[in-house]
Design a protein around this motif. Structure first.
Motif, mmCIF file in Angstrom:
data_model
loop_
_atom_site.group_PDB
_atom_site.id
_atom_site.type_symbol
_atom_site.label_atom_id
_atom_site.label_comp_id
_atom_site.label_asym_id
_atom_site.label_seq_id
_atom_site.Cartn_x
_atom_site.Cartn_y
_atom_site.Cartn_z
ATOM 1 N N THR A 172 44.927 39.317 54.649
ATOM 2 C CA THR A 172 44.435 37.942 54.574
ATOM 3 C C THR A 172 43.439 37.798 53.434
ATOM 4 N N LEU A 173 43.323 36.591 52.924
ATOM 5 C CA LEU A 173 42.301 36.277 51.923
ATOM 6 C C LEU A 173 41.092 35.591 52.556
ATOM 7 N N GLU A 174 41.128 35.451 53.862
ATOM 8 C CA GLU A 174 40.023 34.807 54.559
ATOM 9 C C GLU A 174 38.909 35.814 54.841
ATOM 10 N N GLY A 175 37.713 35.315 55.057
ATOM 11 C CA GLY A 175 36.596 36.152 55.462
ATOM 12 C C GLY A 175 35.780 36.693 54.302
ATOM 13 N N LYS A 176 34.645 37.281 54.652
ATOM 14 C CA LYS A 176 33.685 37.783 53.665
ATOM 15 C C LYS A 176 34.243 38.955 52.867
ATOM 16 N N ALA A 177 35.011 39.838 53.511
ATOM 17 C CA ALA A 177 35.513 41.045 52.842
ATOM 18 C C ALA A 177 36.440 40.696 51.682
ATOM 19 N N ALA A 178 37.138 39.562 51.765
ATOM 20 C CA ALA A 178 38.105 39.188 50.723
ATOM 21 C C ALA A 178 37.544 38.151 49.759
ATOM 22 N N LYS A 179 36.228 37.930 49.802
ATOM 23 C CA LYS A 179 35.638 36.861 48.992
ATOM 24 C C LYS A 179 35.894 37.050 47.495
ATOM 25 N N THR A 180 35.657 38.269 46.980
ATOM 26 C CA THR A 180 35.829 38.521 45.541
ATOM 27 C C THR A 180 37.278 38.330 45.131
ATOM 28 N N LEU A 181 38.180 38.875 45.922
ATOM 29 C CA LEU A 181 39.598 38.764 45.613
ATOM 30 C C LEU A 181 40.055 37.308 45.687
ATOM 31 N N ARG A 182 39.584 36.589 46.689
ATOM 32 C CA ARG A 182 39.975 35.186 46.873
ATOM 33 C C ARG A 182 39.500 34.330 45.705
ATOM 34 N N SER A 183 38.265 34.542 45.260
ATOM 35 C CA SER A 183 37.728 33.734 44.156
ATOM 36 C C SER A 183 38.474 34.017 42.856
ATOM 37 N N ARG A 184 38.879 35.289 42.666
ATOM 38 C CA ARG A 184 39.598 35.621 41.429
ATOM 39 C C ARG A 184 40.972 34.972 41.425
ATOM 40 N N VAL A 185 41.649 35.000 42.554
ATOM 41 C CA VAL A 185 42.973 34.375 42.644
ATOM 42 C C VAL A 185 42.857 32.871 42.424
ATOM 43 N N ASN A 186 41.854 32.240 43.027
ATOM 44 C CA ASN A 186 41.668 30.791 42.862
ATOM 45 C C ASN A 186 41.365 30.433 41.413
ATOM 46 N N GLN A 187 40.593 31.295 40.739
ATOM 47 C CA GLN A 187 40.250 31.030 39.343
ATOM 48 C C GLN A 187 41.491 31.075 38.455
ATOM 49 N N LEU A 188 42.338 32.080 38.668
ATOM 50 C CA LEU A 188 43.561 32.188 37.866
ATOM 51 C C LEU A 188 44.525 31.050 38.173
ATOM 52 N N ASP A 189 44.551 30.602 39.436
ATOM 53 C CA ASP A 189 45.371 29.438 39.774
ATOM 54 C C ASP A 189 44.927 28.218 38.975
ATOM 55 N N LYS A 190 43.603 28.008 38.863
ATOM 56 C CA LYS A 190 43.073 26.857 38.134
ATOM 57 C C LYS A 190 43.387 26.930 36.645
ATOM 58 N N GLU A 191 43.518 28.160 36.124
ATOM 59 C CA GLU A 191 43.826 28.325 34.699
ATOM 60 C C GLU A 191 45.312 28.101 34.406
ATOM 61 N N GLY A 192 46.075 27.775 35.443
ATOM 62 C CA GLY A 192 47.489 27.489 35.234
ATOM 63 C C GLY A 192 48.409 28.683 35.372
ATOM 64 N N ILE A 193 47.846 29.822 35.780
ATOM 65 C CA ILE A 193 48.670 31.012 35.968
ATOM 66 C C ILE A 193 49.471 30.842 37.257
ATOM 67 N N HIS A 194 50.727 31.223 37.202
ATOM 68 C CA HIS A 194 51.601 31.097 38.354
ATOM 69 C C HIS A 194 52.555 32.284 38.380
ATOM 70 N N LYS A 290 49.872 37.478 45.570
ATOM 71 C CA LYS A 290 50.958 36.502 45.692
ATOM 72 C C LYS A 290 52.226 37.151 46.256
ATOM 73 N N LEU A 291 52.481 38.400 45.853
ATOM 74 C CA LEU A 291 53.673 39.089 46.336
ATOM 75 C C LEU A 291 53.546 39.445 47.811
#
Length: 333
Positions: A172-194, A290-291
């Motif tokens: 899961t990407l939820e919770g405190k343990a996945a915070k760094t990973l979740r923010s990085r994925v969200n940032q790349l999504d905003k940059e148009g990466i898919h 994503k995979l």
């Protein structure tokens, strides 16, 4: 002249011939040297291990795949039927092992494939075969299931790593343990990466981009095609497996992995993992997140990332002092 020469080559010499110059003395000694060299090389040629000649027939590859379809157990089995291996089949043709020979040592990939009650028999047969050829023998990335068999056959174990397994049901990407990973994925999504998922055969334009990515990845220090327990970039090979990509807003491929079949039900596995040198930081994390999510949606239970070398030991795991020493040196030095 012929008689004198033969006498010297037979190491008998001829007392009537006396060298009068340094060159003449050297010439007569060179005849002894030639004979000694021939004798030593002949002894080496007779007693050295049998030279390994790699050859694999297409019908052997097909035969190996048929056995794996009935007795395959893991994602590693996929590489056993690759045409870069030699095959050793049991007498009844119901089991086999895949190996290569280098420097007089036969290295088998994983455990033999076949019925469980036939594993010990083929291990002993292959050991005798290697003994007849004067080869050493080792089983690389053998699983714990067959350790008792190898022990009875006189082998010693050395743990080289663990399979890195992701439990997709708990990922899961939820919770405190996945915070760094979740923010990085969200940032790349905003940059148009898919991401993109492509079933074989792979379109030529995409294959060209994937080759560019692979070529750049191979320029990174320490990167090279390893083969044997992994695949290598080959268009024919990649055209037989699905490819999962990370692409920028313009559709340019930044990174990719290719998915390989696993003989373990519910498991997904990959082989090549490559990225461009100028790809954004965290691009491979993005690909895998994503995979993972995609595979879970399709009902997969676990994701095999391959072997993590010298990963250490579990709490209840038995390890010899030699194993613990080697793992400590690997991790700290």
């Amino acid at each position: 002249s012929l008689r004198h020469t033969l006498e010297f080559l037979a190491l008998g010499g001829d007392a009537t011939l006396q060298p009068r110059t340094h060159y003449a003395e050297w010439f007569l000694d060179s005849l002894y040297l030639m004979t000694s060299t021939v004798i030593l090389y002949s002894l080496y040629a007779v007693f050295r291990p049998v030279l390994y000649q790699f050859r694999t027939h297409p019908h052997e590859v097909e035969r190996a795949r048929q056995i794996l379809s009935r007795h395959g157990r893991s994602s590693q089995d996929f590489f056993k039927a690759r045409p870069d291996k030699s095959f050793f089949f049991s007498a009844d043709g119901q089991s086999f092992l895949a190996y290569r020979v280098g420097r007089g040592f036969a290295v088998v990939l994983g455990d033999p494939a076949g019925p469980e009650d036939a594993i010990e028999s083929i291990v002993r047969d292959f050991s005798r075969f290697c003994g007849d050829n004067d080869w050493g023998v080792a089983f690389h990335q053998a699983m714990p299931d067959c350790l008792d068999v190898y022990d009875r056959c006189g082998f010693k174990k050395l743990k080289v790593g663990d399979d890195a397994i992701v439990d997709l049901a708990r990922f899961t990407l939820e919770g405190k343990a996945a915070k760094t990973l979740r923010s990085r994925v969200n940032q790349l999504d905003k940059e148009g990466i898919h991401t993109g998922y492509y079933e074989p055969p792979i379109p030529p334009l995409l294959m060209n981009q994937v080759r560019e990515v692979s070529d750049e990845w191979l320029q990174i220090p320490g990167r090279r095609e390893r083969r044997f327990a992994l695949g290598m970039f080959d268009e024919e090979y990649l055209n037989s497996t699905p490819i999962f990509t990370a692409e920028d807003a313009g559709g340019r491929v930044l990174a990719f992995v290719n998915l390989i079949p696993s003989y373990r039900p519910g498991e997904v596995a990959i082989d090549l993992m490559r990225r461009r040198t100028e790809a954004p930081n965290g691009i491979m994390d993005y690909v895998f997140v994503k995979l993972f999510l995609r595979c879970r949606e399709q009902g997969a239970e676990r994701f095999n990332l391959g072997m993590a070398p010298m990963a250490g030991f579990q709490e209840q795991e038995e390890a010899t002092p030699e194993e613990r020493a080697i793992h400590a040196f690997f991790q700290h030095l």
